[in-house]
Write a protein that holds these residues in place. Structure first.
Motif, PDB file in Angstrom:
ATOM      1  N   VAL A 197       1.404   3.302  -9.561  1.00 49.65           N
ATOM      2  CA  VAL A 197       0.577   4.213  -8.754  1.00 49.65           C
ATOM      3  C   VAL A 197       0.016   5.323  -9.623  1.00 49.65           C
ATOM      4  O   VAL A 197      -1.186   5.635  -9.612  1.00 49.65           O
ATOM      5  CB  VAL A 197       1.397   4.786  -7.590  1.00 49.65           C
ATOM      6  CG1 VAL A 197       0.586   5.862  -6.854  1.00 49.65           C
ATOM      7  CG2 VAL A 197       1.799   3.676  -6.630  1.00 49.65           C
ATOM      8  N   ARG A 198       0.866   5.976 -10.413  1.00 53.70           N
ATOM      9  CA  ARG A 198       0.402   7.041 -11.308  1.00 53.70           C
ATOM     10  C   ARG A 198      -0.595   6.479 -12.335  1.00 53.70           C
ATOM     11  O   ARG A 198      -1.607   7.107 -12.657  1.00 53.70           O
ATOM     12  CB  ARG A 198       1.586   7.654 -12.056  1.00 53.70           C
ATOM     13  CG  ARG A 198       2.593   8.434 -11.225  1.00 53.70           C
ATOM     14  CD  ARG A 198       1.936   9.666 -10.598  1.00 53.70           C
ATOM     15  NE  ARG A 198       1.587   9.410  -9.199  1.00 53.70           N
ATOM     16  CZ  ARG A 198       0.705  10.093  -8.519  1.00 53.70           C
ATOM     17  NH1 ARG A 198       0.038  11.086  -9.097  1.00 53.70           N
ATOM     18  NH2 ARG A 198       0.449   9.815  -7.257  1.00 53.70           N
TER      19      ARG A 198
ATOM     20  N   THR B 290      -3.047   3.944  -2.662  1.00 51.77           N
ATOM     21  CA  THR B 290      -3.241   2.845  -3.613  1.00 51.77           C
ATOM     22  C   THR B 290      -2.819   1.536  -2.968  1.00 51.77           C
ATOM     23  O   THR B 290      -2.019   1.507  -2.019  1.00 51.77           O
ATOM     24  CB  THR B 290      -2.404   3.046  -4.902  1.00 51.77           C
ATOM     25  OG1 THR B 290      -1.023   3.090  -4.554  1.00 51.77           O
ATOM     26  CG2 THR B 290      -2.817   4.305  -5.624  1.00 51.77           C
TER      27      THR B 290
ATOM     28  N   ALA C 139      -3.198  -2.850  -9.584  1.00 52.42           N
ATOM     29  CA  ALA C 139      -3.209  -1.674  -8.705  1.00 52.42           C
ATOM     30  C   ALA C 139      -4.611  -1.097  -8.648  1.00 52.42           C
ATOM     31  O   ALA C 139      -5.311  -1.020  -9.669  1.00 52.42           O
ATOM     32  CB  ALA C 139      -2.223  -0.615  -9.204  1.00 52.42           C
TER      33      ALA C 139
ATOM     34  N   THR D 131       0.862  -1.185   0.000  1.00 53.04           N
ATOM     35  CA  THR D 131       0.000   0.000   0.000  1.00 53.04           C
ATOM     36  C   THR D 131       0.898   1.234   0.000  1.00 53.04           C
ATOM     37  O   THR D 131       1.988   1.243   0.591  1.00 53.04           O
ATOM     38  CB  THR D 131      -0.925   0.017   1.228  1.00 53.04           C
ATOM     39  OG1 THR D 131      -0.131   0.016   2.419  1.00 53.04           O
ATOM     40  CG2 THR D 131      -1.845  -1.193   1.226  1.00 53.04           C
ATOM     41  N   THR D 132       0.419   2.298  -0.688  1.00 52.99           N
ATOM     42  CA  THR D 132       1.193   3.532  -0.806  1.00 52.99           C
ATOM     43  C   THR D 132       0.309   4.732  -0.507  1.00 52.99           C
ATOM     44  O   THR D 132      -0.925   4.646  -0.546  1.00 52.99           O
ATOM     45  CB  THR D 132       1.779   3.688  -2.224  1.00 52.99           C
ATOM     46  OG1 THR D 132       0.719   4.016  -3.125  1.00 52.99           O
ATOM     47  CG2 THR D 132       2.476   2.427  -2.679  1.00 52.99           C
TER      48      THR D 132
ATOM     49  N   LEU E 286      -1.335  -2.270  -4.232  1.00 53.74           N
ATOM     50  CA  LEU E 286      -0.776  -3.072  -5.309  1.00 53.74           C
ATOM     51  C   LEU E 286      -0.755  -4.535  -4.879  1.00 53.74           C
ATOM     52  O   LEU E 286      -0.310  -4.854  -3.771  1.00 53.74           O
ATOM     53  CB  LEU E 286       0.659  -2.626  -5.644  1.00 53.74           C
ATOM     54  CG  LEU E 286       0.831  -1.356  -6.490  1.00 53.74           C
ATOM     55  CD1 LEU E 286       0.479  -0.123  -5.672  1.00 53.74           C
ATOM     56  CD2 LEU E 286       2.250  -1.246  -7.015  1.00 53.74           C
TER      57      LEU E 286
ATOM     58  N   GLY F  79       3.022   8.328  -3.761  1.00 53.22           N
ATOM     59  CA  GLY F  79       3.797   7.196  -4.244  1.00 53.22           C
ATOM     60  C   GLY F  79       4.782   6.648  -3.251  1.00 53.22           C
ATOM     61  O   GLY F  79       5.562   5.747  -3.587  1.00 53.22           O
TER      62      GLY F  79
ATOM     63  N   CYS G  71      -2.579   3.918 -12.051  1.00 52.24           N
ATOM     64  CA  CYS G  71      -3.860   3.632 -11.393  1.00 52.24           C
ATOM     65  C   CYS G  71      -4.650   4.915 -11.140  1.00 52.24           C
ATOM     66  O   CYS G  71      -5.854   5.000 -11.444  1.00 52.24           O
ATOM     67  CB  CYS G  71      -3.612   2.882 -10.086  1.00 52.24           C
ATOM     68  SG  CYS G  71      -4.994   2.860  -8.949  1.00 52.24           S
TER      69      CYS G  71
ATOM     70  N   ASP H  44       5.149   3.863 -13.636  1.00 53.34           N
ATOM     71  CA  ASP H  44       4.792   3.803 -12.223  1.00 53.34           C
ATOM     72  C   ASP H  44       3.350   3.319 -12.082  1.00 53.34           C
ATOM     73  O   ASP H  44       2.411   3.971 -12.556  1.00 53.34           O
ATOM     74  CB  ASP H  44       4.954   5.188 -11.606  1.00 53.34           C
ATOM     75  CG  ASP H  44       4.595   5.198 -10.128  1.00 53.34           C
ATOM     76  OD1 ASP H  44       4.374   4.105  -9.571  1.00 53.34           O
ATOM     77  OD2 ASP H  44       4.520   6.294  -9.538  1.00 53.34           O
TER      78      ASP H  44
END
Length: 820
Positions: free
Chosen positions: A319-320, A365, A352, A270-271, A367, A275, A322, A317
């Motif tokens: 995260v970006r 987020t 994600a 998890t982030t 993952l 990020g 998603c 990335d």
């Protein structure tokens, strides 16, 4: 009711959903039964090997009738279990009938347990401590070894182990004395311990399967729990009087989420929105090489190093990706995760998804890292095998045609120019005929490696079949294509193949076809290349011919119809000769009568023999086999009439091959009967070989054909047995005297346990049905030794003898008898 209470109630409701629990339990049962059947083949092989060991060890101390009876019993059970496993793997409605499949397997396990229990009691030798110890250790070892295999369904393990050990234990206790009862009690203790061990394994397997099915559900619940936690935190500002209760509920949900994250089989990270890493579960720690405590607040790119498996380029990335998509996403392509120490990689699937608060605002987020290293390795291997030739390692015909199709599309759409070479080896059949298929295969392997040197990295070299190769020259004008083709021709011309103190030269005929925007379909291009190759062969071989549109007539004359006219001319000019290849007797039954197969060779204009591999395919394609079969039978009967009138009366048994086309000819049976009667041929000297596929394709006529001629006294052999999918099902319908085991099983009998087992089963079934067995394609001494050990009746192949003209063989028969 507070928000925390609502969350807890929802969670409990989901967990206790009766339908979901029932589905999960059923899925566990399906997986348990699937584990049984997936490991069944190795269990069957071990059963056969152990039963053979019992027969070997007890051969001198037990009654051989009992040994044979027991071995036949356990072999029959093993065959039945094998057929059950094969039926299960082909079944389409396994889930619906899972209880029946489980019951059938348990029944089979119980039957095998009974067989081993009989072995422990029937073969108990009071006078030999060694054999008593052998039986005790064998039965104990079998029960212990079966635990990992059968423990997934505990009833199967109990059904196997108890019938195996209990009779032996009871026998020992009943023997009395000072030692036997103690040994019997120890066997009972061992049986109980193994039952407990099997139960423990069963519980472990069941729990593991339950955890796997709970994983996806857990991830969903985790995401919902995270949302509920954030929503609860927001509500705490307005619900001061419920602050304490809400805080307790929040803590409970966090602990639950933590436990689930740490128990699932996938890696979870998890982030925060920026990020930076918030949390890694234990699986993610193993995959990345980082500890959770060391990653808090670090950029995700430092912890999760992802690259594309094909290009080795860094991936975007997640995260970006998603957050930009606004929902759950999966990274495309094949992803590799680089370990922190950079000493290993693993293939993963990355999913994600955003974590949102009660107002549906993104707060982070999650993952999910699913390790697919093993699965992707299997997929790569299967993909390679599906697109490459197993012998040479080149791409196969299917893959070559796919690439050729792409080249045709690029030529039409992008106006690109390509070329294709069709290569057909010259004189390859000589190596096959003189040295056997093992030498021919080695030649193809070596030559394929040489041809690779002569093509560019952008070109595609493939084996199209037999001794034929194809080369797709991408982005290649005709001048360059001619130069490459000439280089390939020269490589083959300079190649020397050494085999057993012989050196062979081969040539190659090459058909070259341009691929432009005006080229036709895939079939038309391949046909044009094949036609150009035939033109090259017709002009003297070892040359290149560039296809032109007006080559069609010439290529047709030298290609598709070439052998039709040549076969017709040979029939008119009587340029066919009969050869024979003798089979070596390996058993006492076979010693009573010699067996030789009648073969045919066509002579060219210079009276040089032409291999059947050259003209029989065309004869089959153009429906000329009935004519050839009639010629063979007519010539053989005329020859036999002269032989039977001489002093050589005991000439043995001769097998004549019949094609499926002849079996389909309603008039062929009458022709056979007339030839035998007109030439006064003794039917007991004649055996007709019918291929398994031909017999099955014409089953009704084949049964009538066999019935009529067997009434006259003729014998029958079923050729290439085992090559079809329904061999055993049709065998009982065909009254044959010999089974010729397909050469694909014989070639690797000495090295491949599966081939050895198949030959053993076919041989045993043949003997049970009072049918003699013949092994084809025996080309190695090690294979011959194995066949003798198995009890196969005859062996035939280049290791035994090469085909010789029939008249030379008959003339040598009296001399052979004198020497014998």
């Amino acid at each position: 009711m507070t928000r925390a209470t609502e969350l807890s109630a929802t969670t409990i409701t989901k967990t206790r959903d009766p339908d979901r629990i029932a589905d999960r339990a059923r899925n566990v049962i399906v997986e348990q039964v699937g584990l049984l059947y997936s490991q069944a083949t190795s269990g069957l092989i071990v059963t056969l090997l152990c039963s053979i060991l019992v027969v070997a060890v007890l051969w001198d101390v037990a009654a051989r009738e009992l040994l044979f009876g027991w071995f036949s019993f356990i072999a029959f059970i093993t065959l039945g279990r094998y057929l059950l496993v094969r039926k299960y793997r082909r079944a389409t409605a396994v889930v619906e009938d899972i209880n029946r499949w489980r019951a059938l397997f348990v029944l089979g396990a119980a039957a095998v347990g009974v067989a081993w229990g009989l072995a422990g009691t029937v073969f108990f030798s009071e006078g030999s401590v060694f054999h008593q110890v052998f039986l005790a250790f064998l039965l104990g070892g079998i029960v212990a070894g079966a635990a990992p295999y059968l423990a997934s369904v505990i009833s199967a393990y109990i059904a196997f182990s108890f019938p195996t050990l209990l009779p032996f234990a009871v026998l020992l206790i009943a023997k009395g004395g000072n030692v036997y009862p103690f040994m019997g009690i120890m066997v009972l203790v061992f049986a109980s311990a193994m039952a407990a061990t099997g139960k423990a394994m069963h519980v472990t397997i069941t729990r593991s399967l339950q955890l796997r099915f709970e994983t996806l559900e857990s991830i969903d619940q985790i995401s919902n729990a995270k949302i509920d936690v954030e929503r609860t935190n927001a509500e705490l500002q307005a619900e001061i009087e419920e602050h304490k209760q809400a805080h307790i509920a929040l803590h409970r949900e966090k602990e639950l989420a933590q436990v689930r994250l740490e128990s699932i089989g996938d890696g979870v990270i998890t982030t925060h929105l920026d990020g930076t890493v918030e949390y890694l579960n234990p699986v993610a720690e193993q995959l990345t090489g980082w500890l959770d405590a060391d990653t808090r607040g670090q950029p995700l790119s430092n912890v999760l190093k992802l690259i594309d498996e094909t290009t080795r380029q860094a991936l975007p990335d997640p995260v970006r990706f998603c957050l930009n998509e606004g929902g759950s996403v999966r990274l495309p392509g094949h992803t590799l995760l680089i370990h922190r120490n950079e000493d290993r990689e693993c293939s993963i699937e990355v999913t994600a998804g955003p974590i949102r608060d009660r107002d549906l605002q993104d707060v982070g987020t999650m993952l999910v890292l699913h390790d697919v290293t093993e699965m992707r390795g299997v997929a790569r291997k299967m993909s390679y095998q599906a697109s490459h030739d197993a012998l040479t390692g080149l791409i196969n015909r299917h893959e070559f045609e796919l690439r050729l199709t792409e080249a045709l599309e690029s030529a039409r759409n992008d106006d690109r120019q390509h070329a294709m070479c069709y290569l057909d080896l010259d004189q390859f059949k000589i190596v096959n005929d003189m040295c056997g298929h093992v030498a021919g295969d080695e030649l193809l392997r070596q030559l394929a490696a040489q041809l690779q040197i002569g093509v560019r990295e952008t070109d595609s070299l493939g084996r199209l079949g037999g001794d034929e190769f194809g080369v797709l020259l991408q982005g290649c004008p005709m001048d360059k294509a001619k130069a490459i083709a000439e280089g390939l021709r020269q490589i083959v011309r300079d190649f020397r193949f050494a085999w057993q103190e012989r050196v062979f030269e081969v040539g190659v005929s090459i058909g070259l076809v341009p691929i432009t925007s005006e080229s036709g379909s895939l079939t038309e291009v391949l046909s044009a290349a094949d036609s150009a190759c035939y033109v090259a062969k017709g002009h003297g071989r070892d040359r290149i011919h560039v296809y032109q549109p007006d080559d069609t007539i010439l290529a047709g004359r030298h290609g598709e119809r070439q052998w039709v006219s040549r076969i017709g001319e040979a029939l008119e000019e009587n340029r066919f000769v009969l050869y024979q290849q003798k089979a070596m007797p390996l058993s006492d039954k076979a010693e009573r009568r010699a067996y030789s197969e009648i073969l045919i060779r066509m002579l060219d204009k210079n009276s040089e023999p032409i291999s059947t591999a050259a003209f029989l395919p065309a004869a089959h394609r153009y429906n000329l086999m009935p004519t050839i079969d009639r010629w063979v039978l007519r010539a053989f009967c005329a020859f036999m009439r002269g032989v039977q009138g001489s002093s050589q009366t005991d000439i043995g048994l001769y097998a004549i091959n019949l094609s499926g086309q002849s079996l389909s000819d309603e008039r062929f049976l009458d022709f056979v009967v007339d030839q035998l009667r007109q030439n006064s041929i003794a039917p007991e000297n004649i055996c007709f070989e019918i291929s398994e596929t031909a017999a099955i394709a014409n089953l009704t006529r084949a049964m009538r054909f066999i019935s009529v001629l067997k009434d006259m006294g003729c014998l029958f052999a079923l050729d290439d047995f085992g090559s079809g999918l329904s061999s055993f099902a049709y065998l009982k319908n065909l009254q044959v005297d010999f089974l010729k085991i397909d050469g694909s099983f014989i070639k690797d009998t000495a090295n491949e346990p599966v081939d050895y087992a198949m030959v053993e089963i076919i041989n045993q079934i043949g003997h049970v049905m009072n049918i003699l067995t013949i092994a084809e394609s025996v080309e190695q001494k090690s294979v011959l030794v194995k066949l003798k050990k198995l009890g196969v009746d005859y062996a035939q192949g280049f290791e035994i003898t090469k085909p010789t003209p029939l008249n030379e063989y008959i003339e040598a028969v009296p001399k052979k008898r004198l020497s014998n």
